[in-house]
Design a protein around this motif. Sequence first.
Motif, mmCIF file in Angstrom:
data_model
loop_
_atom_site.group_PDB
_atom_site.id
_atom_site.type_symbol
_atom_site.label_atom_id
_atom_site.label_comp_id
_atom_site.label_asym_id
_atom_site.label_seq_id
_atom_site.Cartn_x
_atom_site.Cartn_y
_atom_site.Cartn_z
ATOM 1 N N LYS A 140 0.837 -1.207 0.000
ATOM 2 C CA LYS A 140 0.000 0.000 0.000
ATOM 3 C C LYS A 140 0.875 1.261 0.000
ATOM 4 O O LYS A 140 0.595 2.213 -0.725
ATOM 5 C CB LYS A 140 -0.935 -0.015 1.206
ATOM 6 C CG LYS A 140 -2.016 1.016 1.139
ATOM 7 C CD LYS A 140 -3.059 0.791 2.209
ATOM 8 C CE LYS A 140 -4.174 1.787 2.003
ATOM 9 N NZ LYS A 140 -5.280 1.554 2.879
ATOM 10 N N TYR A 191 3.399 1.315 -3.471
ATOM 11 C CA TYR A 191 2.690 1.553 -4.730
ATOM 12 C C TYR A 191 1.613 2.633 -4.620
ATOM 13 O O TYR A 191 0.862 2.851 -5.566
ATOM 14 C CB TYR A 191 2.092 0.243 -5.251
ATOM 15 C CG TYR A 191 3.158 -0.782 -5.553
ATOM 16 C CD1 TYR A 191 4.041 -0.598 -6.618
ATOM 17 C CD2 TYR A 191 3.314 -1.912 -4.763
ATOM 18 C CE1 TYR A 191 5.034 -1.518 -6.892
ATOM 19 C CE2 TYR A 191 4.306 -2.845 -5.032
ATOM 20 C CZ TYR A 191 5.159 -2.634 -6.102
ATOM 21 O OH TYR A 191 6.152 -3.553 -6.375
ATOM 22 N N GLU A 192 1.534 3.290 -3.449
ATOM 23 C CA GLU A 192 0.583 4.380 -3.203
ATOM 24 C C GLU A 192 -0.847 3.975 -3.583
ATOM 25 O O GLU A 192 -1.533 4.663 -4.332
ATOM 26 C CB GLU A 192 1.015 5.631 -3.956
ATOM 27 C CG GLU A 192 2.379 6.123 -3.515
ATOM 28 C CD GLU A 192 2.886 7.309 -4.310
ATOM 29 O OE1 GLU A 192 2.223 7.749 -5.273
ATOM 30 O OE2 GLU A 192 3.967 7.814 -3.967
ATOM 31 N N LEU A 193 -1.268 2.832 -3.047
ATOM 32 C CA LEU A 193 -2.597 2.296 -3.343
ATOM 33 C C LEU A 193 -3.647 2.932 -2.453
ATOM 34 O O LEU A 193 -3.374 3.286 -1.316
ATOM 35 C CB LEU A 193 -2.600 0.779 -3.134
ATOM 36 C CG LEU A 193 -1.568 -0.011 -3.943
ATOM 37 C CD1 LEU A 193 -1.581 -1.457 -3.532
ATOM 38 C CD2 LEU A 193 -1.844 0.147 -5.425
ATOM 39 N N ASP A 194 -4.865 3.032 -2.963
ATOM 40 C CA ASP A 194 -5.969 3.558 -2.168
ATOM 41 C C ASP A 194 -6.907 2.443 -1.705
ATOM 42 O O ASP A 194 -8.018 2.685 -1.276
ATOM 43 C CB ASP A 194 -6.732 4.638 -2.936
ATOM 44 C CG ASP A 194 -7.297 4.137 -4.249
ATOM 45 O OD1 ASP A 194 -6.994 2.989 -4.630
ATOM 46 O OD2 ASP A 194 -8.038 4.900 -4.897
ATOM 47 N N TYR A 195 -6.446 1.203 -1.819
ATOM 48 C CA TYR A 195 -7.206 0.052 -1.340
ATOM 49 C C TYR A 195 -6.254 -0.861 -0.584
ATOM 50 O O TYR A 195 -5.034 -0.697 -0.656
ATOM 51 C CB TYR A 195 -7.854 -0.701 -2.509
ATOM 52 C CG TYR A 195 -6.857 -1.297 -3.487
ATOM 53 C CD1 TYR A 195 -6.402 -2.598 -3.327
ATOM 54 C CD2 TYR A 195 -6.379 -0.564 -4.561
ATOM 55 C CE1 TYR A 195 -5.484 -3.141 -4.202
ATOM 56 C CE2 TYR A 195 -5.463 -1.098 -5.441
ATOM 57 C CZ TYR A 195 -5.022 -2.386 -5.268
ATOM 58 O OH TYR A 195 -4.111 -2.924 -6.134
ATOM 59 N N PRO A 255 -4.415 -4.207 -0.337
ATOM 60 C CA PRO A 255 -4.058 -5.304 -1.241
ATOM 61 C C PRO A 255 -3.912 -6.636 -0.514
ATOM 62 O O PRO A 255 -2.882 -7.302 -0.594
ATOM 63 C CB PRO A 255 -2.741 -4.826 -1.830
ATOM 64 C CG PRO A 255 -2.132 -4.028 -0.722
ATOM 65 C CD PRO A 255 -3.284 -3.350 -0.041
ATOM 66 N N ASP A 277 -3.141 -9.673 -2.820
ATOM 67 C CA ASP A 277 -1.765 -9.624 -3.322
ATOM 68 C C ASP A 277 -0.786 -10.076 -2.243
ATOM 69 O O ASP A 277 0.131 -10.856 -2.504
ATOM 70 C CB ASP A 277 -1.397 -8.208 -3.766
ATOM 71 C CG ASP A 277 -2.256 -7.711 -4.916
ATOM 72 O OD1 ASP A 277 -2.837 -8.545 -5.624
ATOM 73 O OD2 ASP A 277 -2.336 -6.492 -5.084
#
Length: 58
Positions: free
Chosen positions: A15, A18-22, A24, A27
């Motif tokens: 998170k 990869y600068e995710l907004d969910y 993972p 994954d």
Amino acid sequence: MEFLSCVQWMQLSFKEIYELDYNPINDALANHQFSNKMKIGDYILIKRGTHHIMVTTK
């Protein structure tokens, strides 16, 4: 300090990196299972989405 499992640590790392907004979680779990539970001779299915199998290998 809170104890984090390996999967939780990977989830938070993915998170952040990869600068995710969910979250993972799938994954992180897949990476954990691949690196810790796979054995020689196991089959691997590489999929795109939930229905399309791209590659099968042993």
